[in-house]
Design a protein around this motif. Structure first.
Motif, PDB file in Angstrom:
ATOM      1  N   ALA A  45       6.955  -7.441  -2.032  1.00 48.70           N
ATOM      2  CA  ALA A  45       8.253  -8.115  -2.131  1.00 48.70           C
ATOM      3  C   ALA A  45       8.035  -9.602  -2.354  1.00 48.70           C
ATOM      4  O   ALA A  45       7.127 -10.192  -1.778  1.00 48.70           O
ATOM      5  N   VAL A  46       8.878 -10.178  -3.204  1.00 54.30           N
ATOM      6  CA  VAL A  46       8.758 -11.610  -3.488  1.00 54.30           C
ATOM      7  C   VAL A  46       9.975 -12.329  -2.909  1.00 54.30           C
ATOM      8  O   VAL A  46      11.125 -11.962  -3.191  1.00 54.30           O
ATOM      9  N   LEU A  47       9.696 -13.328  -2.098  1.00 57.00           N
ATOM     10  CA  LEU A  47      10.779 -14.088  -1.463  1.00 57.00           C
ATOM     11  C   LEU A  47      11.378 -15.094  -2.434  1.00 57.00           C
ATOM     12  O   LEU A  47      10.793 -15.394  -3.483  1.00 57.00           O
ATOM     13  N   ALA A  48      12.511 -15.662  -2.052  1.00 58.09           N
ATOM     14  CA  ALA A  48      13.159 -16.675  -2.901  1.00 58.09           C
ATOM     15  C   ALA A  48      12.207 -17.834  -3.193  1.00 58.09           C
ATOM     16  O   ALA A  48      12.235 -18.425  -4.274  1.00 58.09           O
ATOM     17  N   SER A  49      11.342 -18.145  -2.249  1.00 57.49           N
ATOM     18  CA  SER A  49      10.398 -19.262  -2.432  1.00 57.49           C
ATOM     19  C   SER A  49       9.323 -18.942  -3.456  1.00 57.49           C
ATOM     20  O   SER A  49       8.572 -19.821  -3.865  1.00 57.49           O
ATOM     21  N   GLY A  50       9.189 -17.648  -3.810  1.00 53.36           N
ATOM     22  CA  GLY A  50       8.123 -17.235  -4.720  1.00 53.36           C
ATOM     23  C   GLY A  50       6.948 -16.619  -3.970  1.00 53.36           C
ATOM     24  O   GLY A  50       6.039 -16.052  -4.587  1.00 53.36           O
ATOM     25  N   ALA A  51       6.956 -16.702  -2.629  1.00 53.24           N
ATOM     26  CA  ALA A  51       5.855 -16.118  -1.839  1.00 53.24           C
ATOM     27  C   ALA A  51       5.866 -14.596  -1.986  1.00 53.24           C
ATOM     28  O   ALA A  51       6.926 -13.969  -1.990  1.00 53.24           O
ATOM     29  N   VAL A  52       4.656 -14.028  -2.101  1.00 57.51           N
ATOM     30  CA  VAL A  52       4.553 -12.573  -2.308  1.00 57.51           C
ATOM     31  C   VAL A  52       4.099 -11.920  -0.998  1.00 57.51           C
ATOM     32  O   VAL A  52       3.081 -12.312  -0.423  1.00 57.51           O
ATOM     33  N   LEU A  53       4.863 -10.947  -0.519  1.00 56.62           N
ATOM     34  CA  LEU A  53       4.513 -10.228   0.712  1.00 56.62           C
ATOM     35  C   LEU A  53       4.024  -8.827   0.380  1.00 56.62           C
ATOM     36  O   LEU A  53       4.586  -8.175  -0.506  1.00 56.62           O
ATOM     37  N   GLN A  54       2.982  -8.380   1.086  1.00 54.92           N
ATOM     38  CA  GLN A  54       2.549  -6.981   0.977  1.00 54.92           C
ATOM     39  C   GLN A  54       2.965  -6.320   2.290  1.00 54.92           C
ATOM     40  O   GLN A  54       2.411  -6.617   3.339  1.00 54.92           O
ATOM     41  N   LEU A  55       3.939  -5.450   2.228  1.00 57.60           N
ATOM     42  CA  LEU A  55       4.479  -4.841   3.449  1.00 57.60           C
ATOM     43  C   LEU A  55       4.071  -3.376   3.502  1.00 57.60           C
ATOM     44  O   LEU A  55       4.270  -2.636   2.545  1.00 57.60           O
ATOM     45  N   GLY A  56       3.525  -2.956   4.650  1.00 59.38           N
ATOM     46  CA  GLY A  56       3.100  -1.559   4.781  1.00 59.38           C
ATOM     47  C   GLY A  56       1.931  -1.259   3.873  1.00 59.38           C
ATOM     48  O   GLY A  56       1.172  -2.145   3.489  1.00 59.38           O
TER      49      GLY A  56
END
Ligand code: FAD
Length: 466
Positions: free
Chosen positions: A173-184
């Motif tokens: 998932a990519v946040l509004a800030s552009g940061a990319v999260l790997q969840l699960g």
């Protein structure tokens, strides 16, 4: 809301970030991205559409939009029914149509990794080549997986297999800030702090962009049968559903429909069901691997239906016979939409209250003079009430529709249900959310939104107002 205008300079910045081919700004092309499949819903034209091809480009667009305070609305295939993909404040529509690759089918772990733009039908066909299937089954198979995850889509298989959420084990998932999260990830269990993955599932594009999905798949059941059961009235048909569930029988799907609607659809598509002379019908799908136990289950359901007044029980066994029934059922919305102006209610009530909800629904629509048809996933209590304009004038329709919908949503909540089972809140049900979510809950939701998207650039105006 105070957003920056999209200018020629914005467009050329986007072009230099992700390439000219991935930026659409021709007014004729933009129209396609201004609405969804809700015919009574609103539409709004974006200023520009971007079609990134990878996560990095999504991140670059979001960083840019966040820095310049430009709203961004994500779009899968635009088949939603709650106006979720409508860019209310213009700005950028970020369409995932080019991120449509199936990245991996992992037979050992029974998971698939896909990009969000993969269309459900394509995924099903690819999985079938491995003898696998993805059980979440929204009626619209041209929808995209990213849209399914963002709305926690349901569908006919909900009785046995549940909604999309049950099958999502990992997300990028990519946040509004552009940061990319790997969840699960590929693991099936986790007890590791707040479950951000499930916050993103069902968040309707308001918290993050979903750029990769890891979903659980299953071995395809070996056998499927369909029972087509005519009843003398809708009450008898619906009252049978909790009985089936109470007997610990778990069909894959239990759908209900009324004769009036069936005849209308048959006429339009020039196709007949095996029986269309009864007032109401249940269509029940059962699946399993072992023939004897599947037929035993079929017989038990048939006996229950006959004991509750069914006129007959027709069993379809061949793939073709079953496909004929389900295809026709799948075309109801499309046919109604092509012949009438309509709106749908996606309420869900406890299964023991379905009959009462339909009774109240008819009473409410009669009070306001609207034609209403019940149709839907009787097995999980998700009742789709179809409200038709018919012969009403435009003024009468726009006056009566909101009042009718308000009362229909209130009735669902009063019966212990809720206002959406699978389509999501979007813009269309935003005003009804306070019927079910308390002030405290709404405050928590707003705070969560602020943490993920402090400048409120992601799909503003959806689910609730800030
Ligand atoms: C005939 C018909 C039958 C239907 N039957 C069912 C049914 O049985 N069950 C059911 O649940 N729904 C059903 N639907 C509704 C619809 O198909 C679903 O809501 C589907 O999940 C929407 O997918 P989409 O790709 O078209 O999403 P869109 O309409 O494009 O978007 C829906 C929402 O998801 C967000 N979104 C899309 N992609 C992303 C992403 N990658 N990241 C973050 N946010 C994103 C959008 O911003 C929007 O808020 C039906 C619709 C039709 C027309």
């Amino acid at each position: 809301l105070n957003y920056r205008q999209v200018t020629k300079r914005t467009i050329s910045c986007l072009q230099s970030l992700i390439g000219d081919d991935n930026v659409l700004h021709d007014p004729d092309e933009l129209i396609y991205y201004s609405g969804d499949e809700n015919p009574a819903g609103i539409s709004a034209k974006p200023d520009v559409v971007v079609t990134p091809q990878n996560t990095q480009q999504v991140s670059q667009v979001l960083t840019f939009a966040n820095d310049h305070r430009i709203p961004v609305t994500f779009r899968g295939q635009g088949t939603g029914l709650s106006c979720g993909a409508v860019p209310l404040y213009g700005g950028i529509v970020l369409s995932f149509e080019r991120m449509n690759r199936i990245l991996e089918i992992d037979e050992d772990n029974l998971v698939a990794i896909v990009e969000p733009g993969v269309v459900l039908l394509t995924l099903r066909e690819e999985l079938a080549r491995y003898g696998l299937f993805y059980p979440a089954d929204p009626g619209e198979r041209t929808s995209a997986i990213g849209g399914n995850v963002a709305t926690n889509a349901g569908g006919m298989n909900g009785v046995k297999y549940g909604n999309t959420r049950q099958y999502i084990v990992g997300l990028e998932a990519v946040l509004a800030s552009g940061a990319v999260l790997q969840l699960g990830g590929k693991t099936l269990k986790r007890s590791t702090g707040y479950e951000l993955l499930h916050l993103v599932v069902g968040s309707e594009g308001t918290l993050a962009a979903i750029t990769k999905v890891i979903l659980r798949v299953m071995k395809e059941p070996q056998r499927v049968i369909t029972l087509y059961v005519p009843f003398p009235n809708l009450t008898a048909a619906i009252a049978t559903v909790p009985q089936i569930i109470r007997e610990k029988i778990t069909p894959t799907a239990i759908e209900f429909m009324e004769q009036e609607l069936l005849l209308m659809v048959e006429q339009q598509v020039d196709q007949r069901m095996p029986h269309d002379g009864a007032a109401a019908y249940l269509i029940i799908r059962l699946d399993g691997d072992e023939e004897t136990s599947l037929y035993k289950m079929g017989e038990a359901v048939a006996d229950l239906c006959l004991a509750r007044g069914a006129e007959d029980v027709l069993i379809a066994e061949s793939r073709e016979a079953q496909a004929r029934i389900w295809d026709l059922r799948g075309r109801f919305y499309e046919v109604l939409k092509s012949t009438n102006i309509l709106d749908t209610v996606d309420a869900v009530v406890p299964i023991s209250q379905i009959a009462e909800y339909i009774r109240l629904g008819k009473q409410i629509s009669k009070k306001y003079g609207l034609t209403i048809h019940g149709l839907g996933h009787a097995g999980d209590g998700n009742v789709h009430l179809m409200l038709l304009k018919d012969t009403l004038s435009d003024t009468a329709w726009s006056e009566k529709l909101p009042k009718t919908k308000q009362e229909l949503h209130e009735a669902a909540v009063a019966l212990g249900g809720t206002i959406s089972g699978e389509h999501g809140i979007g813009f269309e049900k935003k005003k009804y959310l306070p019927l079910i979510a308390s002030k405290d809950e709404l405050a928590i939701m707003r705070n969560i939104k602020h943490v993920f998207d402090p400048n409120n650039i992601l799909n503003p105006g959806k689910i609730f107002d800030i």
